[in-house]
Design a protein around this motif. Structure first.
Motif, PDB file in Angstrom:
ATOM      1  N   ARG A 122     -12.415  29.752   9.013  1.00 39.24           N
ATOM      2  CA  ARG A 122     -11.241  29.576   9.794  1.00 39.24           C
ATOM      3  C   ARG A 122     -11.426  30.667  11.312  1.00 39.24           C
ATOM      4  N   GLY A 125     -11.235  28.251  14.050  1.00 41.70           N
ATOM      5  CA  GLY A 125     -10.018  27.223  13.969  1.00 41.70           C
ATOM      6  C   GLY A 125      -9.919  26.982  12.514  1.00 41.70           C
ATOM      7  N   ARG A 126      -8.580  26.470  12.476  1.00 36.49           N
ATOM      8  CA  ARG A 126      -7.960  25.995  11.210  1.00 36.49           C
ATOM      9  C   ARG A 126      -9.025  25.395  10.228  1.00 36.49           C
ATOM     10  N   THR A 127      -9.806  24.436  10.686  1.00 42.73           N
ATOM     11  CA  THR A 127     -10.661  23.695   9.764  1.00 42.73           C
ATOM     12  C   THR A 127     -12.291  23.883  10.013  1.00 42.73           C
ATOM     13  N   GLU A 128     -12.634  25.084  10.704  1.00 39.65           N
ATOM     14  CA  GLU A 128     -14.064  25.197  11.083  1.00 39.65           C
ATOM     15  C   GLU A 128     -14.197  26.669  10.714  1.00 39.65           C
TER      16      GLU A 128
END
Length: 147
Positions: A122, A125-128
């Motif tokens: 994260r 970012g939230r998904t990476e």
């Protein structure tokens, strides 16, 4: 390939190369000084820029980032120039490379040259996840491009 090293002795060139890299990476803000850059040219065309930032002389570390217009820029002579600058000129004991876990080409290459991987979920970012690769002077000395 022609390699052009810039830094504090060539501030205009150093800033210009950093600007090219910022645009290529679509950065939201400029790199923080101090930093040094290395431009890689194919003929008269700039095809890659490497940046050396967050240098910590006492700890002997530096972060390295790069972007290119094509994968052909990273040959043995360029790799040697980068390693020589980091380990011989700056005297670092550890180089740090940060990339997206989605950047498969960079991840494969960094593993190939002997870097150790730390994954921080994260951080991008939230998904990476952020992939943080480190290369020590000892590993560099004992692998195929350090000899």
């Amino acid at each position: 390939m022609k390699i052009l090293q810039a830094g504090s002795k060539q501030p205009d060139l150093n800033r210009s190369l950093a600007g090219w890299l910022e645009a290529k990476l679509e950065m939201p803000r400029p790199f923080r000084e101090p930093f040094s850059t290395m431009g890689i040219f194919q003929g008269d065309t700039l095809c890659a820029v490497v940046i050396f930032e967050n240098y910590r002389g006492i700890e002997g570390t530096v972060e390295i980032g790069a972007a290119a217009t094509s994968p052909v820029w990273l040959n043995r002579s360029v790799l040697h120039a980068i390693a020589d600058f980091v380990f011989d000129h700056l005297g670092c004991q550890l180089a740090v490379f940060r990339t997206s876990g989605n950047n498969k080409r960079a991840c494969r290459f960094l593993k190939k040259i002997g870097c150790e991987l730390t994954v921080v979920p994260r951080l991008r970012g939230r998904t990476e996840a952020e992939h943080i690769y480190t290369l020590s002077d000892d590993t560099r000395s004992n692998n195929w491009f350090g000899k």
